[in-house]
Enzyme design. Structure first.
Site, PDB file in Angstrom:
ATOM      1  N   ARG A 156      41.758   2.532 -35.564  1.00 22.82           N
ATOM      2  CA  ARG A 156      40.557   2.085 -34.866  1.00 22.82           C
ATOM      3  C   ARG A 156      40.680   0.650 -34.366  1.00 22.82           C
ATOM      4  O   ARG A 156      40.498   0.369 -33.175  1.00 22.82           O
ATOM      5  CB  ARG A 156      39.343   2.213 -35.793  1.00 22.82           C
ATOM      6  CG  ARG A 156      38.052   1.653 -35.209  1.00 22.82           C
ATOM      7  CD  ARG A 156      36.944   1.712 -36.230  1.00 22.82           C
ATOM      8  NE  ARG A 156      37.193   0.862 -37.372  1.00 22.82           N
ATOM      9  CZ  ARG A 156      36.827  -0.422 -37.453  1.00 22.82           C
ATOM     10  NH1 ARG A 156      36.226  -1.004 -36.434  1.00 22.82           N
ATOM     11  NH2 ARG A 156      37.065  -1.133 -38.535  1.00 22.82           N
ATOM     12  N   ASP A 176      52.811   3.285 -35.157  1.00 23.82           N
ATOM     13  CA  ASP A 176      51.968   3.983 -36.123  1.00 23.82           C
ATOM     14  C   ASP A 176      52.578   5.355 -36.330  1.00 23.82           C
ATOM     15  O   ASP A 176      52.651   6.150 -35.383  1.00 23.82           O
ATOM     16  CB  ASP A 176      50.532   4.101 -35.624  1.00 23.82           C
ATOM     17  CG  ASP A 176      49.563   4.492 -36.732  1.00 23.82           C
ATOM     18  OD1 ASP A 176      49.861   5.466 -37.452  1.00 23.82           O
ATOM     19  OD2 ASP A 176      48.527   3.827 -36.882  1.00 23.82           O
ATOM     20  N   ARG A 236      44.635  -7.152 -44.548  1.00 22.65           N
ATOM     21  CA  ARG A 236      44.569  -7.519 -45.954  1.00 22.65           C
ATOM     22  C   ARG A 236      45.779  -8.377 -46.295  1.00 22.65           C
ATOM     23  O   ARG A 236      46.893  -8.114 -45.841  1.00 22.65           O
ATOM     24  CB  ARG A 236      44.549  -6.273 -46.868  1.00 22.65           C
ATOM     25  CG  ARG A 236      43.217  -5.545 -46.934  1.00 22.65           C
ATOM     26  CD  ARG A 236      42.150  -6.382 -47.617  1.00 22.65           C
ATOM     27  NE  ARG A 236      40.894  -5.663 -47.820  1.00 22.65           N
ATOM     28  CZ  ARG A 236      39.916  -5.594 -46.949  1.00 22.65           C
ATOM     29  NH1 ARG A 236      40.045  -6.183 -45.768  1.00 22.65           N
ATOM     30  NH2 ARG A 236      38.796  -4.939 -47.221  1.00 22.65           N
ATOM     31  N   ASP A 260      43.419 -14.222 -41.471  1.00 24.98           N
ATOM     32  CA  ASP A 260      42.048 -14.216 -41.975  1.00 24.98           C
ATOM     33  C   ASP A 260      42.004 -13.772 -43.431  1.00 24.98           C
ATOM     34  O   ASP A 260      40.934 -13.742 -44.032  1.00 24.98           O
ATOM     35  CB  ASP A 260      41.195 -13.264 -41.110  1.00 24.98           C
ATOM     36  CG  ASP A 260      39.715 -13.317 -41.453  1.00 24.98           C
ATOM     37  OD1 ASP A 260      39.188 -14.440 -41.618  1.00 24.98           O
ATOM     38  OD2 ASP A 260      39.084 -12.245 -41.551  1.00 24.98           O
ATOM     39  N   GLU A 265      42.417 -13.458 -53.049  1.00 21.41           N
ATOM     40  CA  GLU A 265      41.382 -14.335 -52.494  1.00 21.41           C
ATOM     41  C   GLU A 265      40.355 -14.667 -53.569  1.00 21.41           C
ATOM     42  O   GLU A 265      39.919 -13.793 -54.308  1.00 21.41           O
ATOM     43  CB  GLU A 265      40.693 -13.651 -51.307  1.00 21.41           C
ATOM     44  CG  GLU A 265      41.628 -13.412 -50.131  1.00 21.41           C
ATOM     45  CD  GLU A 265      40.970 -12.586 -49.018  1.00 21.41           C
ATOM     46  OE1 GLU A 265      39.759 -12.311 -49.124  1.00 21.41           O
ATOM     47  OE2 GLU A 265      41.680 -12.214 -48.072  1.00 21.41           O
ATOM     48  N   HIS A 290      38.451 -14.854 -44.505  1.00 19.53           N
ATOM     49  CA  HIS A 290      38.099 -13.432 -44.440  1.00 19.53           C
ATOM     50  C   HIS A 290      36.760 -13.232 -43.722  1.00 19.53           C
ATOM     51  O   HIS A 290      35.857 -12.539 -44.212  1.00 19.53           O
ATOM     52  CB  HIS A 290      38.053 -12.815 -45.834  1.00 19.53           C
ATOM     53  CG  HIS A 290      38.360 -11.345 -45.836  1.00 19.53           C
ATOM     54  ND1 HIS A 290      39.031 -10.715 -46.856  1.00 19.53           N
ATOM     55  CD2 HIS A 290      38.079 -10.360 -44.933  1.00 19.53           C
ATOM     56  CE1 HIS A 290      39.152  -9.420 -46.603  1.00 19.53           C
ATOM     57  NE2 HIS A 290      38.584  -9.184 -45.427  1.00 19.53           N
ATOM     58  N   ILE A 291      36.673 -13.803 -42.528  1.00 25.89           N
ATOM     59  CA  ILE A 291      35.430 -13.735 -41.757  1.00 25.89           C
ATOM     60  C   ILE A 291      35.505 -12.728 -40.610  1.00 25.89           C
ATOM     61  O   ILE A 291      34.594 -12.670 -39.780  1.00 25.89           O
ATOM     62  CB  ILE A 291      35.041 -15.116 -41.198  1.00 25.89           C
ATOM     63  CG1 ILE A 291      36.113 -15.656 -40.238  1.00 25.89           C
ATOM     64  CG2 ILE A 291      34.766 -16.093 -42.330  1.00 25.89           C
ATOM     65  CD1 ILE A 291      35.708 -16.934 -39.513  1.00 25.89           C
TER      66      ILE A 291
END
Length: 321
Positions: A156, A176, A236, A260, A265, A290-291
């Site tokens: 996605r 992929d 991640r 990010d 974390e 991580h925003i």
């Protein structure tokens, strides 16, 4: 007796979602640290979290009545799913909600934002002006136009990022293993990972975290990248071998990177993380906390969607109790 619902990280929590949750139970909106969470959770039936807390065996052991955890995320590495299963706690999230998630674009937009920020040296240029300076020659950047961007993971988010990149007239390549070429837009070329790494000026990760992908992007992958390329990760942190990432930055293999996410974390501080320490002295590494999914629009949409799911689960479990 009504269900006790605890939202443990409630800053900017959707008013509409809160109203919906109050319609089926007693809602507590709070912002708890770890010790406060362990104290508050004993009588809670449903716990709503974001990414502040690691929900582990200690939390489950303290939660005598807990039946449901709601997390407005696709990744669930902040929840011990085996412990949840042992304690009979159902976990609901955005994982697998393909139709709904197609309209959630925040992380894809942040990915493009990070690319532009690192290529154009935007944070350093901003700090330069705030300090009272005005020398544009220090911040000659690079353009997205004409670059080859390799998208690792064409699900996605990878597809949305590809669409945005196409508007910049980049060459978009992707990998992929479960996507067929006939499912791919004509402006995207699919190829094996080793080929993509060797041809990309910028590599961006959009891979789900699981046992098979944990740490999959390591020394071999960084070595295959073009010298002087850029690396982006909004998926991640645990997907990346961070020692190899650090080495690629220090050696000059990477001209720059923007991420990010980091492994392990912690909201109580990341100042001692080696990559954070490196970024403090090296502006070619940008790190945001991580925003990616943290926009007003996306949070309202996801919280309303998840609130409906949580209400349905609580009502169902109340009937069967």
């Amino acid at each position: 007796m009504s269900d006790q619902i605890l939202v443990s990280e409630s800053e900017r929590f959707s008013v509409q979602a809160a109203e919906r949750l109050r319609s089926i139970g007693e809602l507590t909106l709070a912002d708890l640290d770890r010790s406060e969470l362990l104290s508050a959770i004993e009588q809670v039936d449903a716990l709503w979290i974001r990414l502040r807390h690691q929900i582990d065996e200690e939390v489950f052991a303290a939660a005598r009545n807990l039946r449901v955890i709601a997390s407005p995320t696709t990744g669930l590495n902040h929840i011990d799913l085996e412990s949840a299963q042992r304690h009979g706690v159902r976990v609901i999230s955005l994982r697998g909600e393909v139709e709904f998630l197609r309209e959630i674009r925040a992380t894809a937009e942040h990915t493009i934002g990070l690319m532009l920020a690192v290529l154009r040296k935007l944070p350093a240029a901003t700090e330069h002006v705030i300090a009272g300076n005005w020398n544009r020659d220090l911040f000659c950047g690079r353009e997205l136009h004409g670059k080859t961007v390799g998208i690792v993971g064409f699900g996605r988010l990878g597809r949305v990022v590809a669409k945005y990149l196409h508007a910049f007239d980049t060459r978009v390549i992707a990998v992929d293993p479960i996507v067929q070429q006939d499912q791919v837009p004509d402006y995207v070329e699919m190829m094996p990972l080793h080929s993509l790494l060797g041809e990309s000026d910028i590599v961006t990760l959009h891979v789900n975290l699981c046992e098979q992908t944990k740490g999959f992007f390591g020394k071999e992958q960084f070595d295959r990248m073009k010298t002087g390329s850029w690396f982006i990760n909004t998926s991640r942190g645990e997907l990346v071998d961070e020692t190899a990432f650090f080495d690629a930055l220090q050696s000059g293999k990477l001209t720059g990177a923007a991420v990010d996410v980091l492994s392990d974390e912690r909201t109580n501080g990341m100042s001692h993380h080696p990559l954070v320490a490196y970024a403090r002295q090296n502006p070619q590494l940008l790190i945001t906390p991580h925003i990616g999914g943290c926009t007003t629009e996306s949070m309202i949409k996801t919280e309303m969607f998840l609130a409906e799911k949580l209400c349905a689960v609580l009502q169902e479990s109340s009937v069967t109790r």
